[in-house]
Motif scaffolding. Structure first.
Motif, short mmCIF file in Angstrom:
data_model
loop_
_atom_site.label_atom_id
_atom_site.label_comp_id
_atom_site.label_asym_id
_atom_site.label_seq_id
_atom_site.Cartn_x
_atom_site.Cartn_y
_atom_site.Cartn_z
N PHE A 247 -18.87 -45.05 -42.26
CA PHE A 247 -17.77 -45.35 -42.97
C PHE A 247 -16.36 -45.21 -42.41
CE2 PHE A 247 -21.07 -43.45 -46.03
CZ PHE A 247 -21.60 -44.79 -45.99
N ALA A 248 -16.20 -45.54 -41.10
CA ALA A 248 -14.91 -45.54 -40.51
C ALA A 248 -14.20 -46.76 -41.14
CB ALA A 248 -15.27 -45.89 -38.92
N PRO A 249 -12.83 -46.36 -41.29
CA PRO A 249 -11.90 -47.53 -41.99
C PRO A 249 -11.97 -48.65 -41.40
CG PRO A 249 -10.95 -45.25 -41.99
CD PRO A 249 -12.08 -45.17 -41.02
N LYS B 228 -19.28 -40.29 -41.13
CA LYS B 228 -17.82 -40.49 -40.70
C LYS B 228 -17.94 -41.92 -39.66
CE LYS B 228 -15.90 -36.28 -40.90
NZ LYS B 228 -15.98 -34.69 -40.46
N SER C 39 -19.48 -52.71 -38.39
CA SER C 39 -19.93 -51.55 -39.05
C SER C 39 -21.29 -51.18 -39.15
CB SER C 39 -19.37 -51.07 -40.10
OG SER C 39 -19.16 -52.24 -41.25
N HIS D 83 -11.41 -48.23 -52.69
CA HIS D 83 -11.67 -47.76 -51.09
C HIS D 83 -10.29 -47.75 -50.21
CE1 HIS D 83 -15.61 -48.48 -52.60
NE2 HIS D 83 -15.62 -49.80 -52.61
N PHE E 257 -15.14 -52.03 -47.34
CA PHE E 257 -14.98 -51.23 -46.29
C PHE E 257 -15.88 -51.26 -45.17
CE2 PHE E 257 -17.74 -49.91 -49.66
CZ PHE E 257 -18.85 -49.30 -49.11
N LYS E 258 -16.76 -52.32 -45.14
CA LYS E 258 -17.66 -52.82 -44.21
C LYS E 258 -17.16 -53.77 -43.21
CE LYS E 258 -22.11 -51.85 -46.52
NZ LYS E 258 -23.16 -52.47 -47.07
N GLU F 278 -6.08 -50.09 -45.48
CA GLU F 278 -7.32 -49.35 -44.72
C GLU F 278 -8.35 -48.97 -45.92
OE1 GLU F 278 -7.01 -45.79 -42.34
OE2 GLU F 278 -5.52 -46.91 -40.87
N HIS F 279 -9.67 -49.46 -45.95
CA HIS F 279 -10.47 -49.35 -46.58
C HIS F 279 -11.59 -48.48 -45.98
CE1 HIS F 279 -9.70 -53.12 -49.49
NE2 HIS F 279 -9.01 -52.96 -48.65
N SER F 280 -12.00 -47.40 -47.03
CA SER F 280 -13.29 -46.47 -46.53
C SER F 280 -13.91 -46.34 -47.73
CB SER F 280 -12.93 -45.63 -45.73
OG SER F 280 -13.94 -44.90 -45.30
N TYR G 175 -12.58 -42.77 -48.76
CA TYR G 175 -11.32 -42.67 -49.38
C TYR G 175 -11.77 -42.73 -50.97
CZ TYR G 175 -8.65 -43.82 -45.38
OH TYR G 175 -8.28 -43.77 -44.04
#
Ligand code: OGA
Ligand code: MN
Length: 302
Positions: free
Chosen positions: A190-192, A187, A296, A214, A119-120, A167-169, A172
């Motif tokens: 950890f934006a997707p 937020k 990120s 994720h 997610f990064k 989309e990974h976050s 999620y």
């Protein structure tokens, strides 16, 4: 003396001997380690004796170090430097966490099949987890080989996955555990990020599934269908023939390739036994997915 390699299976997970990770590695040893890593995806180095700085120095051989997500999540001070993800069941003072502590509930994410830092941007490449103390029973770590799982997909399924973007976050995966509240800072952190479901690993040339807890959306797909597809893919990919279970001993360092493996921690009595595991993770290249993206907030510095 060259390193010794004892494969657990011919193409997934190997134990490595005749190497001291506390010392700087010469070029030949490093190359042999990199080759083994490309082949086996998970390497186990038993009986190591590392300071935090030696752990980080070894990790730097595999790319720039990430900063732990706990920097964005924890309000109290960290127990370890910010380049170490603290996998232990303890607070900053070293006391065992309580059943209801936020840190404990958050770390439950490690019990879901995942890969670190998908997610990064850039995403995670190599994770190196070192055991300073272990629980007497339970608390294993399981690893699944996404390359073998990819090879075993029916051709029609693979064709359907081709070109799909997920989309990974971290939001999620935490949502799956019942966390729904995130601060404005979280937020942003950890934006997707967008990642293909299939990718090819350059060093081995092998195709792999790139999935994780994720994933919260797949572009062009209704969310309910995404949920079902991700659950099916994780179930497929974590069948026992693809899984290596690591039973920890103090002094083990286990290293895995986040681009082509999944892992999860197994249950243990975490309000009874201290389990002090510490992880360093390095970043993949930012340009690897061929999509324009900003780094990120917690990504490594290139
Ligand atoms: C990790 C992780 C699981 C475990 O270190 O990234 O997910 O066994 N660990 O604690
Ligand atoms: Mn993990």
């Amino acid at each position: 003396m060259p390193i010794s390699i004892f494969p657990v299976t011919p193409r997934f997970a190997a134990e490595i001997g005749d190497i001291e990770l506390s010392q700087p590695l010469d070029a030949a040893t490093l190359e042999a380690t990199r080759d083994a890593f490309a082949t086996f995806g998970v390497l186990v180095f038993p009986a190591q004796n590392l300071t935090v700085q030696q752990h980080l120095a070894f990790a730097r051989n595999f790319g720039p170090l990430e900063v732990t997500v706990q920097r964005a999540l924890r309000t109290e001070k960290l127990r370890v430097p910010e380049q170490i993800a603290d996998i232990a069941n303890m607070d900053a003072e070293g006391s065992l966490w309580k059943k209801e502590s936020r840190l404990r509930l958050f770390q439950m994410g490690n019990r879901l099949w995942h890969t670190d830092s998908s997610f990064k941007a850039p995403s995670g490449y190599a994770s190196m987890l070192y055991a300073r103390s272990v629980a007497p029973i339970g608390g294993h770590t399981e690893f699944a080989d996404m390359r073998a799982a990819c090879d075993a997909l029916p051709a029609a399924t693979k064709a359907r996955l081709q070109g799909l973007i997920a989309e990974h976050s971290l939001m999620y995966s935490r949502r799956r555990l019942g966390f729904t509240e995130f601060t404005a800072e979280e937020k942003v952190a950890f934006a997707p990020v967008r990642r293909p479901l299939l990718r090819r690993i350059p060093e081995s040339g092998r195709e792999t599934l790139y999935i994780a807890s994720h994933i919260g959306r797949i572009e062009g797909m209704p969310d309910s269908e995404t949920e079902a597809l991700v659950a099916e893919l994780v179930a497929h990919a974590t069948q026992r023939q693809f899984v290596y279970t690591h039973r920890w001993r103090v002094g083990d360092l286990v290293m895995w390739d986040n681009r082509c493996t999944l892992h999860r921690g197994t249950e243990y009595e975490d309000t009874r036994w201290p389990r002090d595991l510490q992880r360093a993770t390095t970043s993949d290249r930012l340009d690897v997915f061929g999509v324009a993206e900003k780094k990120s907030a917690l990504a490594a510095d290139y």
